[in-house]
Design a protein around this motif. Sequence first.
Motif, PDB file in Angstrom:
ATOM      1  N   GLY A   1       2.474  43.484  44.709  1.00 27.98           N
ATOM      2  CA  GLY A   1       3.758  43.092  44.139  1.00 27.98           C
ATOM      3  C   GLY A   1       4.964  43.260  45.036  1.00 27.98           C
ATOM      4  N   CYS A   2       4.829  43.980  46.135  1.00 28.43           N
ATOM      5  CA  CYS A   2       5.961  44.172  47.049  1.00 28.43           C
ATOM      6  C   CYS A   2       5.929  43.220  48.239  1.00 28.43           C
ATOM      7  N   CYS A   3       4.971  42.314  48.267  1.00 27.94           N
ATOM      8  CA  CYS A   3       4.934  41.360  49.374  1.00 27.94           C
ATOM      9  C   CYS A   3       6.100  40.380  49.230  1.00 27.94           C
ATOM     10  N   PRO A   4       6.566  39.836  50.330  1.00 30.74           N
ATOM     11  CA  PRO A   4       7.751  38.971  50.280  1.00 30.74           C
ATOM     12  C   PRO A   4       7.638  37.797  49.310  1.00 30.74           C
ATOM     13  N   THR A   5       6.479  37.205  49.219  1.00 30.02           N
ATOM     14  CA  THR A   5       6.318  36.047  48.338  1.00 30.02           C
ATOM     15  C   THR A   5       6.633  36.389  46.887  1.00 30.02           C
ATOM     16  N   LEU A   6       6.135  37.510  46.416  1.00 29.49           N
ATOM     17  CA  LEU A   6       6.386  37.889  45.026  1.00 29.49           C
ATOM     18  C   LEU A   6       7.784  38.482  44.836  1.00 29.49           C
ATOM     19  N   ARG A   7       8.316  39.120  45.852  1.00 24.38           N
ATOM     20  CA  ARG A   7       9.683  39.657  45.737  1.00 24.38           C
ATOM     21  C   ARG A   7      10.707  38.533  45.647  1.00 24.38           C
ATOM     22  N   LYS A   8      10.417  37.396  46.279  1.00 26.92           N
ATOM     23  CA  LYS A   8      11.333  36.256  46.220  1.00 26.92           C
ATOM     24  C   LYS A   8      11.461  35.706  44.797  1.00 26.92           C
ATOM     25  N   GLU A   9      10.432  35.933  43.981  1.00 23.83           N
ATOM     26  CA  GLU A   9      10.462  35.444  42.607  1.00 23.83           C
ATOM     27  C   GLU A   9      11.434  36.224  41.731  1.00 23.83           C
ATOM     28  N   SER A  10      11.806  37.416  42.176  1.00 24.30           N
ATOM     29  CA  SER A  10      12.717  38.264  41.419  1.00 24.30           C
ATOM     30  C   SER A  10      14.163  37.964  41.818  1.00 24.30           C
ATOM     31  N   ALA A  11      15.040  37.886  40.832  1.00 24.21           N
ATOM     32  CA  ALA A  11      16.460  37.639  41.112  1.00 24.21           C
ATOM     33  C   ALA A  11      17.065  38.771  41.935  1.00 24.21           C
ATOM     34  N   THR A  12      16.507  39.982  41.807  1.00 26.19           N
ATOM     35  CA  THR A  12      17.031  41.143  42.542  1.00 26.19           C
ATOM     36  C   THR A  12      16.146  41.531  43.728  1.00 26.19           C
ATOM     37  N   SER A  13      15.155  40.714  44.031  1.00 27.04           N
ATOM     38  CA  SER A  13      14.207  40.968  45.132  1.00 27.04           C
ATOM     39  C   SER A  13      13.408  42.253  44.948  1.00 27.04           C
ATOM     40  N   GLU A  14      13.231  42.642  43.705  1.00 29.18           N
ATOM     41  CA  GLU A  14      12.435  43.843  43.438  1.00 29.18           C
ATOM     42  C   GLU A  14      10.951  43.516  43.472  1.00 29.18           C
ATOM     43  N   CYS A  15      10.152  44.565  43.623  1.00 38.15           N
ATOM     44  CA  CYS A  15       8.696  44.406  43.586  1.00 38.15           C
ATOM     45  C   CYS A  15       8.256  43.951  42.203  1.00 38.15           C
ATOM     46  N   ASN A  16       7.166  43.226  42.165  1.00 34.64           N
ATOM     47  CA  ASN A  16       6.586  42.759  40.916  1.00 34.64           C
ATOM     48  C   ASN A  16       5.644  43.856  40.408  1.00 34.64           C
ATOM     49  N   ASN A  17       6.093  44.614  39.409  1.00 36.33           N
ATOM     50  CA  ASN A  17       5.308  45.747  38.912  1.00 36.33           C
ATOM     51  C   ASN A  17       3.986  45.312  38.290  1.00 36.33           C
ATOM     52  N   LYS A  18       3.983  44.179  37.618  1.00 36.57           N
ATOM     53  CA  LYS A  18       2.739  43.694  37.017  1.00 36.57           C
ATOM     54  C   LYS A  18       1.695  43.435  38.101  1.00 36.57           C
ATOM     55  N   ALA A  19       2.104  42.775  39.179  1.00 38.29           N
ATOM     56  CA  ALA A  19       1.187  42.509  40.288  1.00 38.29           C
ATOM     57  C   ALA A  19       0.755  43.810  40.966  1.00 38.29           C
ATOM     58  N   ASN A  20       1.674  44.758  41.112  1.00 36.67           N
ATOM     59  CA  ASN A  20       1.309  46.049  41.700  1.00 36.67           C
ATOM     60  C   ASN A  20       0.262  46.756  40.849  1.00 36.67           C
ATOM     61  N   ASN A  21       0.499  46.819  39.552  1.00 35.40           N
ATOM     62  CA  ASN A  21      -0.457  47.492  38.668  1.00 35.40           C
ATOM     63  C   ASN A  21      -1.816  46.818  38.706  1.00 35.40           C
ATOM     64  N   TRP A  22      -1.803  45.501  38.683  1.00 37.49           N
ATOM     65  CA  TRP A  22      -3.070  44.767  38.698  1.00 37.49           C
ATOM     66  C   TRP A  22      -3.805  44.950  40.013  1.00 37.49           C
ATOM     67  N   SER A  23      -3.092  44.829  41.143  1.00 38.62           N
ATOM     68  CA  SER A  23      -3.759  44.975  42.430  1.00 38.62           C
ATOM     69  C   SER A  23      -4.257  46.390  42.629  1.00 38.62           C
ATOM     70  N   MET A  24      -3.575  47.371  42.069  1.00 39.20           N
ATOM     71  CA  MET A  24      -4.056  48.758  42.150  1.00 39.20           C
ATOM     72  C   MET A  24      -5.363  48.930  41.412  1.00 39.20           C
ATOM     73  N   SER A  25      -5.574  48.165  40.333  1.00 39.69           N
ATOM     74  CA  SER A  25      -6.820  48.281  39.579  1.00 39.69           C
ATOM     75  C   SER A  25      -8.006  47.798  40.413  1.00 39.69           C
ATOM     76  N   THR A  26      -7.768  46.938  41.399  1.00 37.18           N
ATOM     77  CA  THR A  26      -8.863  46.463  42.240  1.00 37.18           C
ATOM     78  C   THR A  26      -9.307  47.531  43.224  1.00 37.18           C
ATOM     79  N   THR A  27      -8.483  48.509  43.492  1.00 39.43           N
ATOM     80  CA  THR A  27      -8.846  49.538  44.453  1.00 39.43           C
ATOM     81  C   THR A  27      -9.639  50.664  43.799  1.00 39.43           C
ATOM     82  N   THR A  28      -9.685  50.689  42.489  1.00 41.87           N
ATOM     83  CA  THR A  28     -10.386  51.768  41.804  1.00 41.87           C
ATOM     84  C   THR A  28     -11.765  51.344  41.311  1.00 41.87           C
ATOM     85  N   VAL A  29     -12.163  50.134  41.608  1.00 43.77           N
ATOM     86  CA  VAL A  29     -13.459  49.645  41.153  1.00 43.77           C
ATOM     87  C   VAL A  29     -14.543  50.188  42.034  1.00 43.77           C
TER      88      VAL A  29
END
Length: 118
Positions: free
Chosen positions: A90-118
């Motif tokens: 969620g903190c990659c530039p492509t997803l940060r551009k989608e935010s009006a404030t250039s913040e990280c996409n928390n939904k994408a961060n949470n989801w991508s973190m779930s892939t590391t725990t499998v």
Amino acid sequence: MTKQVEFYSQLQEQLVRKMSLDRVQAHLSKSLFLVVFGSNDLFRYYNNVSNEYTPQQYVDLTVSTLKGLSKRLYELRARKFVVSGVLVLGCCPTLRKESATSECNNKANNWSMSTTTV
């Protein structure tokens, strides 16, 4: 990764024809196989299949595919593996551009973190 395993299989066949099976096996016993699960795999979800799978279904599908391909590599005499992946997406530039404030996409961060725990 499916295509890469196919290429490896073809390469191994060529090596066996040029050398001997014993020499190829000796070489492979010293080889390190790098498997990288990258952000492009996760972006695929966001760009192409998010309407077909839930995030957990996509993680399960990806893990299942990776297991099958790993077994295939083992059948092709690969023995030493390094598996690497992405941490947060969620903190990659492509997803940060989608935010009006250039913040990280928390939904994408949470989801991508779930892939590391499998």
